[in-house]
Design an enzyme around this catalytic site. Structure first.
Site, PDB file in Angstrom:
ATOM      1  N   PHE A  58       0.845  -1.202   0.000  1.00  0.00           N
ATOM      2  CA  PHE A  58       0.000   0.000   0.000  1.00  0.00           C
ATOM      3  C   PHE A  58       0.874   1.243   0.000  1.00  0.00           C
ATOM      4  CE2 PHE A  58      -3.604   2.618   1.816  1.00  0.00           C
ATOM      5  CZ  PHE A  58      -4.458   2.422   0.732  1.00  0.00           C
ATOM      6  N   ARG A 114       2.938   4.233  -2.613  1.00  0.00           N
ATOM      7  CA  ARG A 114       2.447   5.304  -3.508  1.00  0.00           C
ATOM      8  C   ARG A 114       1.663   4.768  -4.708  1.00  0.00           C
ATOM      9  NH1 ARG A 114       7.642   7.149  -1.914  1.00  0.00           N
ATOM     10  NH2 ARG A 114       8.459   5.690  -3.420  1.00  0.00           N
ATOM     11  N   ILE A 115       2.206   3.725  -5.376  1.00  0.00           N
ATOM     12  CA  ILE A 115       1.553   3.250  -6.611  1.00  0.00           C
ATOM     13  C   ILE A 115       0.227   2.568  -6.272  1.00  0.00           C
ATOM     14  CG2 ILE A 115       1.787   1.737  -8.639  1.00  0.00           C
ATOM     15  CD1 ILE A 115       4.875   2.272  -8.442  1.00  0.00           C
ATOM     16  N   THR A 151       2.084  -5.502 -11.576  1.00  0.00           N
ATOM     17  CA  THR A 151       2.958  -4.463 -12.158  1.00  0.00           C
ATOM     18  C   THR A 151       4.153  -4.240 -11.229  1.00  0.00           C
ATOM     19  OG1 THR A 151       1.668  -2.745 -11.049  1.00  0.00           O
ATOM     20  CG2 THR A 151       1.109  -3.186 -13.363  1.00  0.00           C
ATOM     21  N   ARG A 182       6.907  -6.802  -9.391  1.00  0.00           N
ATOM     22  CA  ARG A 182       8.073  -7.527  -9.871  1.00  0.00           C
ATOM     23  C   ARG A 182       7.645  -8.966 -10.153  1.00  0.00           C
ATOM     24  NH1 ARG A 182       9.988  -3.461 -11.158  1.00  0.00           N
ATOM     25  NH2 ARG A 182      11.933  -2.479 -10.482  1.00  0.00           N
ATOM     26  N   GLU A 187      12.552 -12.008 -16.501  1.00  0.00           N
ATOM     27  CA  GLU A 187      12.363 -11.252 -17.736  1.00  0.00           C
ATOM     28  C   GLU A 187      13.713 -10.778 -18.291  1.00  0.00           C
ATOM     29  OE1 GLU A 187       9.725  -8.185 -15.859  1.00  0.00           O
ATOM     30  OE2 GLU A 187      11.159  -6.741 -16.706  1.00  0.00           O
ATOM     31  N   HIS A 197       6.588  -4.856 -19.577  1.00  0.00           N
ATOM     32  CA  HIS A 197       7.156  -3.984 -18.527  1.00  0.00           C
ATOM     33  C   HIS A 197       7.130  -2.505 -18.962  1.00  0.00           C
ATOM     34  CE1 HIS A 197      10.154  -4.020 -14.901  1.00  0.00           C
ATOM     35  NE2 HIS A 197       9.369  -2.945 -14.882  1.00  0.00           N
ATOM     36  N   ILE A 198       5.910  -1.992 -19.188  1.00  0.00           N
ATOM     37  CA  ILE A 198       5.772  -0.602 -19.663  1.00  0.00           C
ATOM     38  C   ILE A 198       5.148   0.322 -18.615  1.00  0.00           C
ATOM     39  CG2 ILE A 198       5.715  -1.141 -22.135  1.00  0.00           C
ATOM     40  CD1 ILE A 198       2.599  -0.857 -21.942  1.00  0.00           C
TER      41      ILE A 198
HETATM   42  C1  DGY Z   1      10.717   0.701 -11.793  1.00  0.00           C
HETATM   43  O1  DGY Z   1      11.001   1.905 -11.860  1.00  0.00           O
HETATM   44  O2  DGY Z   1      11.021   0.027 -10.824  1.00  0.00           O
HETATM   45  C2  DGY Z   1       9.959   0.110 -12.918  1.00  0.00           C
HETATM   46  O3  DGY Z   1       9.771  -1.236 -12.830  1.00  0.00           O
HETATM   47  C3  DGY Z   1      10.538   0.498 -14.247  1.00  0.00           C
HETATM   48  O4  DGY Z   1       9.934   1.699 -14.494  1.00  0.00           O
END
Ligand code: DGY
Length: 323
Positions: free
Chosen positions: A156, A158-159, A240, A242, A271, A289-290
């Site tokens: 939990f 920032r993202i 999104t 790892r 990857e 991985h975008i």
């Molecule tokens: C990160 O910054 O950790 C991402 O996986 C790549 O932008």
């Protein structure tokens, strides 16, 4: 005074590379081919700063190379599990990352994967591309409704919080989260979020589960076969964070056997190699991985690295120091 020598391991946005050229004695990587361990060791011996990214594995061996000259590693990325951080600390090496600037774009990709997986968008597009679409049908490509459903966030930070905002305020979703230490109450209140005591509790309740914990040994295969079995058969898993947070063999089994309905992945174990089992499935959405790949964000990430190394070379504390 001589300019500090800086080695950049991959191609960066042009405007950031121009600034690097103006400020430093810089070695860029125009080929964009990742450097191998020997090249990274040589870079450690010949530069004052190494600017790697998530595709460069900076091992203890590379950090401990004889006659190391590098004093700061300015990682281009918020995640820094590509760097042996204990070895860096042990050698008194400064390491920085690029937080904040990629929060929204990564959360957008998590939301995109959630929507694509729920509404079977990849499968639907493949139907058109393969010339197999014969027209609209009442029972064709029926997926899961997103609005009003429950989103469970593992991690939990920032993202995760940015995704929760989009999901709660944009799609009326109920937010559950699991995180070891309690976040700020104001954020929890704003999102009317509910903290789960265990990962298991979250997995069994959520309609959608999105992973936002750091990578590394502590979270390796956090999502394994046993835990996938706890999810609803209609649930979707979004990653999104790892790749190694999820046991990919177990996930492929779960998707094939219908333990869960679908998955949306932007990151992979080992990857850029992708477990070929994923390529045979219809109920998985695969992105390369975008998460942070927008013009604005990639430039901001580069600028963040610049600010960190400029502070360091000016004898100040870099804002994003992690070691
Ligand atoms: C990160 O910054 O950790 C991402 O996986 C790549 O932008």
């Amino acid at each position: 005074m001589n300019k500090p020598k800086v080695i950049v391991t991959r191609c960066w946005p042009a405007e950031v590379e121009s600034q690097l050229k103006a400020l430093y004695d810089v070695q860029l990587n125009e080929s964009d081919i990742p450097m191998n361990a020997d090249a990274l060791k040589l870079a450690m011996q010949t530069a004052d700063a190494l600017l790697p990214t998530v595709t460069d594995t900076i091992t203890a061996d590379i950090i401990g190379v004889d006659n190391r000259r590098v004093k700061i590693i300015g990682n281009f990325g918020v995640g820094y599990n590509n760097i042996d951080i204990n070895a860096a600390k042990g050698h008194g090496l400064v390491v920085t990352n690029t937080p904040h600037v990629l929060t929204d774009c990564t959360a957008d990709i998590a939301m995109l994967l959630l929507l694509m997986s729920a509404r079977r968008a990849s499968e639907a597009e493949r139907m058109i591309l393969s010339g197999q679409w014969t027209g609209w049908g009442p029972t064709q490509l029926v997926g899961q409704k997103v609005t009003g459903k429950t989103l469970g966030l593992i991690g939990f930070g920032r993202i995760a919080q940015a995704m929760a905002r989009k999901a709660h305020h944009g799609f009326g979703m109920k937010i559950l989260f699991y995180v070891p230490s309690a976040p700020e109450q104001a954020i929890v209140d704003e999102l009317q979020a509910v903290r789960c005591e265990t990962v298991e509790e979250l997995l069994s309740e959520a309609h959608f589960v999105s992973l936002h914990c750091p990578g590394g040994p502590a979270t390796k295969h956090l999502i394994n076969g046993q835990r996938l079995k706890l999810m609803r058969p209609s649930a979707h898993l979004i990653n999104t964070a790892r790749g190694d947070v999820v046991d990919s063999h177990a996930l492929i089994k779960a998707l094939k056997a219908g333990w869960i309905a679908g998955a949306g992945l932007d990151v992979y174990e080992g990857e850029p190699n992708i477990n070929p089992g994923f390529l045979e499935l219809d109920n998985v959405t695969l992105l390369p991985h975008i998460g942070s790949a927008s013009e604005e964000t990639r430039a901001a990430m580069g600028n963040r690295v610049l600010q960190n190394i400029s502070a360091f070379f000016a004898g100040l504390e870099p804002a994003d120091r992690v070691a």
